[in-house]
Design an enzyme around this catalytic site. Structure first.
Site, PDB file in Angstrom:
ATOM      1  N   GLY A   9       1.392  -1.432  -0.376  1.00  0.00           N
ATOM      2  CA  GLY A   9      -0.139   0.011   0.088  1.00  0.00           C
ATOM      3  C   GLY A   9       0.957   1.061   0.450  1.00  0.00           C
ATOM      4  O   GLY A   9       0.784   1.993   0.406  1.00  0.00           O
ATOM      5  N   ALA A  11       2.118   3.019  -2.011  1.00  0.00           N
ATOM      6  CA  ALA A  11       1.840   4.472  -2.850  1.00  0.00           C
ATOM      7  C   ALA A  11       0.782   5.694  -1.897  1.00  0.00           C
ATOM      8  O   ALA A  11       0.705   6.681  -2.427  1.00  0.00           O
ATOM      9  CB  ALA A  11       1.632   4.371  -4.275  1.00  0.00           C
ATOM     10  N   GLY A  12      -0.094   5.261  -1.122  1.00  0.00           N
ATOM     11  CA  GLY A  12      -0.812   5.483  -0.617  1.00  0.00           C
ATOM     12  C   GLY A  12      -0.036   6.660   0.442  1.00  0.00           C
ATOM     13  O   GLY A  12       0.770   6.438   0.242  1.00  0.00           O
ATOM     14  N   THR A 122      -3.615  -0.714   8.466  1.00  0.00           N
ATOM     15  CA  THR A 122      -5.078  -0.902   7.814  1.00  0.00           C
ATOM     16  C   THR A 122      -6.453  -0.878   9.303  1.00  0.00           C
ATOM     17  O   THR A 122      -6.685  -1.668  10.266  1.00  0.00           O
ATOM     18  CB  THR A 122      -5.054  -1.909   7.196  1.00  0.00           C
ATOM     19  OG1 THR A 122      -3.930  -1.989   5.896  1.00  0.00           O
ATOM     20  CG2 THR A 122      -6.781  -1.884   6.173  1.00  0.00           C
ATOM     21  N   ARG A 154      -1.096  12.216  19.821  1.00  0.00           N
ATOM     22  CA  ARG A 154      -1.793  12.732  20.302  1.00  0.00           C
ATOM     23  C   ARG A 154      -2.384  13.596  21.102  1.00  0.00           C
ATOM     24  O   ARG A 154      -2.708  14.526  21.843  1.00  0.00           O
ATOM     25  CB  ARG A 154      -3.520  12.318  19.407  1.00  0.00           C
ATOM     26  CG  ARG A 154      -3.563  11.839  17.779  1.00  0.00           C
ATOM     27  CD  ARG A 154      -4.660  11.224  16.997  1.00  0.00           C
ATOM     28  NE  ARG A 154      -4.051  11.083  15.597  1.00  0.00           N
ATOM     29  CZ  ARG A 154      -5.054  10.958  14.318  1.00  0.00           C
ATOM     30  NH1 ARG A 154      -5.861  10.203  15.104  1.00  0.00           N
ATOM     31  NH2 ARG A 154      -4.482  11.039  13.388  1.00  0.00           N
ATOM     32  N   HIS A 178      -8.208   1.074  18.869  1.00  0.00           N
ATOM     33  CA  HIS A 178      -7.930   2.216  18.723  1.00  0.00           C
ATOM     34  C   HIS A 178     -10.203   2.313  17.626  1.00  0.00           C
ATOM     35  O   HIS A 178     -10.485   2.002  16.984  1.00  0.00           O
ATOM     36  CB  HIS A 178      -7.288   2.122  16.702  1.00  0.00           C
ATOM     37  CG  HIS A 178      -6.774   3.125  16.512  1.00  0.00           C
ATOM     38  ND1 HIS A 178      -6.812   4.393  16.826  1.00  0.00           N
ATOM     39  CD2 HIS A 178      -7.101   3.591  14.730  1.00  0.00           C
ATOM     40  CE1 HIS A 178      -6.470   5.836  15.779  1.00  0.00           C
ATOM     41  NE2 HIS A 178      -6.436   5.105  14.455  1.00  0.00           N
TER      42      HIS A 178
END
Ligand code: TXD
Length: 317
Positions: A9, A11-12, A122, A154, A178
């Protein structure tokens, strides 16, 4: 010997951010793998990252591909492939479609990189982590989910702004799924060992918790898709701890066996807990003494994750 990391993945958004962060640490050569239909784009992004190395001074070799042969002999394989959230979507809306994608990818990793360690990113992350475990059959030490490191980043950011101290001096742990039922552990949150309850009121702490829980959704609304800068950095920290055997501690998603001390015997579900990452991958789940209220929230979070796990094809068989 130079290490090798592959990003499926790649290229994401999250994938290419992770590739840059790993390359610039100069700790591994990096293979970006994505679908055949975006092969040119993947190779272009790999070249772009390679060329940045001339300026930043790293020598990691970065290649783009759609061929799993190129993933062979990877020390670590990162999976960021799959659909991201659009505004208004929950992470769980992605369950069915991403299970299909993750199943196919896991089969390929089992075939082409059977000795690798996998970091799954993912969403919905804990459920997808379960899929990777079941499809690859890899031991628990070699399949780890990244989400908690992002959530703790965060939380630290919000706390630092509230307390007005550097993010670097804030330590926190987040447990559970999550998502909306993540469990920031207030009794394990400190500024250089000074418990945050010394520095903030209950209302202020709760405000930081709520901002952390909604941070991903808030960013998705603002950007139009999910975040990728902090996720890419978080992935690279975990990779470094494994490749360099740093034994650093992360909140990360692991498949629970029921034998981990302090978690009430939770088993056969992937969930976020504090872990040590080193050359063997997952080296240890650290025990934590939760307040009764935190334990209750943790159990609710686990129950929610079990509902998700039960919907997976890989679980239902
Ligand atoms: O903390 C966390 N775990 C997360 C997770 C933080 C941010 C984003 N999070 C999740 O990561 C997000 O909800 C998604 O499920 C993934 C990837 O997010 P990203 O924002 O990078 O999505 P993109 O930009 O759409 O990239 C996905 C890439 C894209 O290039 C597709 O072509 C590719 O995945 N893709 C595939 N590659 C290989 N093989 C298959 N089958 C495949 N399907 C899609």
């Amino acid at each position: 010997m130079k290490h090798k990391v592959s990003v499926i993945g790649g290229a994401g958004n999250v994938g290419s951010s992770a590739v840059l962060e790993i390359a610039r640490r100069d700790i591994a050569d990096v293979v970006m793998l994505d679908l055949e239909v975006v092969r040119e784009k993947t190779m272009g992004k790999a070249n772009d990252t390679s060329q940045a190395g001339s300026i930043l001074g790293y020598s990691s070799v970065v290649t783009g591909t759609s061929d799993y042969e190129d993933v062979k002999d990877s020390d670590v394989v990162i999976i960021t492939a799959g659909l991201p959230r659009k505004p208004g979507m929950s992470r769980d809306d992605l369950l069915e479609i991403n299970e299909k994608i993750i199943t196919e990818i896991s089969e390929n990793i089992r075939k082409y990189a059977p000795d690798s360690k996998i970091i799954i990113v993912t969403n919905p992350i804990d459920a997808m982590n379960y899929v990777v475990h079941k499809v690859t059959g890899f031991p628990n030490e070699r399949v780890i989910g990244m989400a908690g490191e992002l959530d703790t980043a965060r939380f630290r950011d919000f706390l630092s702004k509230k307390i007005n101290v550097s993010r670097k001096d804030i330590d926190v742990t987040i447990l559970g799924t999550h998502g909306d039922q993540m469990v920031p552990v207030l009794e394990a949150s400190s500024v250089r060992g000074i418990g945050i309850s010394n520095l903030l009121s209950d209302e202020e702490m709760e405000e930081c918790v709520q901002k952390t829980v909604s941070a991903g959704g808030d960013l998705t609304k603002m950007i139009g898709t999910s975040a990728w800068i902090a996720p890419g950095v978080a992935i690279s920290e975990m990779v470094a701890s494994i490749l360099l055997d740093q034994k650093r501690v992360f909140s990360a998603s692991v498949l629970m066996t029921g034998n981990e001390e302090g978690y009430g015997g939770v088993r056969d579900v992937c969930i976020g807990v504090p872990v040590v990452l080193g050359k063997n991958g997952l080296e240890r789940v650290l025990p934590i003494r939760m307040n009764p209220g935190t334990m209750e929230k943790f159990k609710a979070s686990v129950a929610k994750e079990i509902e998700k796990r039960d919907k997976l094809k890989v679980f239902k068989g």
